[in-house]
Design a protein around this motif. Sequence first.
Motif, mmCIF file in Angstrom:
data_model
loop_
_atom_site.group_PDB
_atom_site.id
_atom_site.type_symbol
_atom_site.label_atom_id
_atom_site.label_comp_id
_atom_site.label_asym_id
_atom_site.label_seq_id
_atom_site.Cartn_x
_atom_site.Cartn_y
_atom_site.Cartn_z
ATOM 1 N N MET A 9 36.854 47.073 38.726
ATOM 2 C CA MET A 9 37.604 48.446 39.347
ATOM 3 C C MET A 9 37.376 49.848 39.260
ATOM 4 O O MET A 9 36.380 49.354 38.564
ATOM 5 C CB MET A 9 38.873 47.858 38.299
ATOM 6 N N ARG A 10 37.568 50.452 40.671
ATOM 7 C CA ARG A 10 37.258 51.417 40.045
ATOM 8 C C ARG A 10 38.277 52.651 38.976
ATOM 9 O O ARG A 10 39.497 51.944 39.217
ATOM 10 C CB ARG A 10 37.938 52.680 41.514
ATOM 11 N N PRO A 11 37.531 53.139 38.250
ATOM 12 C CA PRO A 11 38.626 54.127 37.128
ATOM 13 C C PRO A 11 39.888 54.705 37.342
ATOM 14 O O PRO A 11 39.816 55.159 38.978
ATOM 15 C CB PRO A 11 37.236 54.681 37.120
ATOM 16 N N GLY A 12 40.364 54.618 36.640
ATOM 17 C CA GLY A 12 41.964 55.486 37.151
ATOM 18 C C GLY A 12 42.959 54.129 38.072
ATOM 19 O O GLY A 12 43.638 54.256 38.739
ATOM 20 N N VAL A 13 42.400 52.984 38.573
ATOM 21 C CA VAL A 13 42.830 51.584 39.433
ATOM 22 C C VAL A 13 43.983 50.751 38.348
ATOM 23 O O VAL A 13 42.129 50.398 37.252
ATOM 24 C CB VAL A 13 41.950 51.558 40.723
ATOM 25 N N VAL A 14 44.202 50.090 38.240
ATOM 26 C CA VAL A 14 44.490 48.889 37.464
ATOM 27 C C VAL A 14 45.148 47.602 38.675
ATOM 28 O O VAL A 14 45.607 48.334 40.113
ATOM 29 C CB VAL A 14 45.222 48.522 36.085
ATOM 30 N N SER A 15 44.589 46.698 38.693
ATOM 31 C CA SER A 15 45.392 45.303 39.647
ATOM 32 C C SER A 15 46.148 44.080 38.930
ATOM 33 O O SER A 15 45.695 43.540 37.701
ATOM 34 C CB SER A 15 44.026 44.817 39.900
#
Length: 741
Positions: A658-664
């Motif tokens: 994951m990119r930091p600051g992003v959740v999925s």
Amino acid sequence: MASDPSVHYRACNLCEAICGLEIRLDERGEIASIRGDADDPFSRGHICPKGVALQDLHSDPDRLRRPLVRDGDTFREVGWDEALDRAAAGLRGVQERHGRDAVAAYLGNPNVHNLGALIFGPPLLRALRTRHRYSATSVDQLPHHLAGWSLFGHQLLLPVPDLDRTDFFLCFGGNPAASNGSLMTAPDVKARLKAIRTRGGSVVVVDPRRTETAKLANAHHAVRPGRDALVLAAMTTTLFEERLVDLRHLGGFTDGIEAVRDALADLTPERVADATGLAAVTIRQLTREFAAAPSAVCYGRIGVSTQEFGGLCQWLIQVLNVLTGNLDRPGGAMFASPAVDLVAAGASRGSLGRWRSLVRGLPEFAGELPVATLAEDMLSDHPQRPRALITVAGNPILSTPDGRRLERAIEGLEFRVAVDIYLNETTRHADVILPPTSALERDHYDLVFNALAIRNVARYSEALFEPPADARHDWQIFAELLQRLDPSPSLRKRIERWAWIRLGPRGVLAMMLRFGPRGARFRPFGPGLTLGALRRAEHGLDLGPLERRLPERLRTKNGRLDLARQIYLDDVPRLREALDAATEHDADGGLLLIGRRQVRSNNSWMHNAPRLMRGKDRCTLLIHPSDAEQLGIVDGHAVRVTSDVGEIEVPAQIDDAMRPGVVSLPHGWGHGRSGARLRVANERPGASINDLTDPSRVDLLSGNAVLSGVPVRVAPIADLPLDLAAATAMSTEVAAPEASP
């Protein structure tokens, strides 16, 4: 038929890959095994877990086999005549009391995988004469159809990547390694992507997550969610600035190039770098490599379609392909040449803004309103609001924004009808449920996905099993509803209706093949492709690679390709405003939620297949290690995810992809609601991402729902590892805050 009577060959129609299947029956006539058909010229033996799960779907004890009608808080089985009479009378009664627009219709994704539904569904919808028509298109792919309509003159003119010949595959917001293509029919796409690299080409993915596709790529660029249009605009500007535009084979019929250059001139890589998270040097180098490749294709899918600038994204993707000379070029973006050409056969070109939704005034496209408006229009006090609903193979409570609000809206309707094989989270509210036959009990031919295939192919699949005598195919259900809803049509309509019912899907398909571009009607001195020939070709037919088809394929009024369509130029200022506001938004330190695709899942409707639900739980919230550490989140422990419209509880899964600051969170989950008859799915219900998505957020250009880049807050709620089944069940008990109308 196959020489061995116990072996049958057909195409899987569960997803867009249309893989060939070899199905073996045992001595009792039941399925013994399902495997990939090694002799299928397109899929070449590839199969995913969903194809094997066809056996579970066919034999599922929860699959409805007889009509159900509501009896208080429960359902009872009835005969077909009673169910159809009750369904038609209920819908007709609502329209008689409140007008024709008082009935709404929602079509789910499986309809486009169904020959009978595609042929016989439209006449039923026309008979309802309602403007309240909705489908999964506006939570998935509406920007694609808008681009096809505005640029090429038809909503179904969607160029696809020529994967097998390209030297550079640039993928924005797509994960074909999990989907086997999406609006790009490409079975065994992993092997095809690996082949690009093997022959010296490049695969580059732009996505906030290092997806399964990104792991196969030469390079992955972790863009900030919702900022893809800025990257695409900066790449376009770079083409002009560095004189990389190549229109040698497209310039003769392409207009608007200077207008595009002028509209985007200030959106340079340097200006968008901070907002997108991609360095200016990275954007420029990516553009140079794309333009310099012997052949290249840019492709974007759900991640870019389901954001606030989805329309601009799909426009700019085609602009990139055109300006680098890669539209209608081997190895670039090309149009398929299907045996049944829906464009030539007279399918609707598309339209925009002929009418608008009641509350927000969002425009219709191709006769449909954005589904993000459905709940608010139902809950309004407008005299033309929907007061009844018919759903066909759809589960909008799980698959459209703010599912809990939509659930409340559906509960308040006067009448509801569902054509569906399951008593699911949406159909449990129905007054009548009309279950069609299963996929293995009907013939099949892919009208849509052969038109999106990366190679020209055709395959006809005979029904594997004879349906029970009292069963109905979906096309028969539509025909019988149509007779009851419109019992006294004109003489012409009566003759047409009689002829179509007599022909059935198989007869109509035979005519479409005969009069299609490869049929006998247009090949008087050759054999031509017939239904008989397809039925004899048990492994399907390879009709050759994609071919150059422009400008003959264009359906624009003047026969030219205009890149500078005004609807896009008028939306660029909105993109510029978002760029100017990006720094402020990025400084708040919040998290952004994106969805994800899973190969063992298919939207919301295959979670009742035991072999797909085996193994670890997959409805988890992916979060980067740095974010997890800052928030005190432990891998496998419960977290509460809250948005402006609701909250859910799920297990966390720490993942540096994951990119930091992003959740999925994966889409399609959220089972366990009372009344749904899905025993396997209810054991591991998961949580619905659409209990968090906000229907007020749409792409203003197309009306597509915004499901990617949703602001959320995440907090730990347990100190012990969460029992996944129990924890996800809790999410169904959490009441979402009331959303304002």
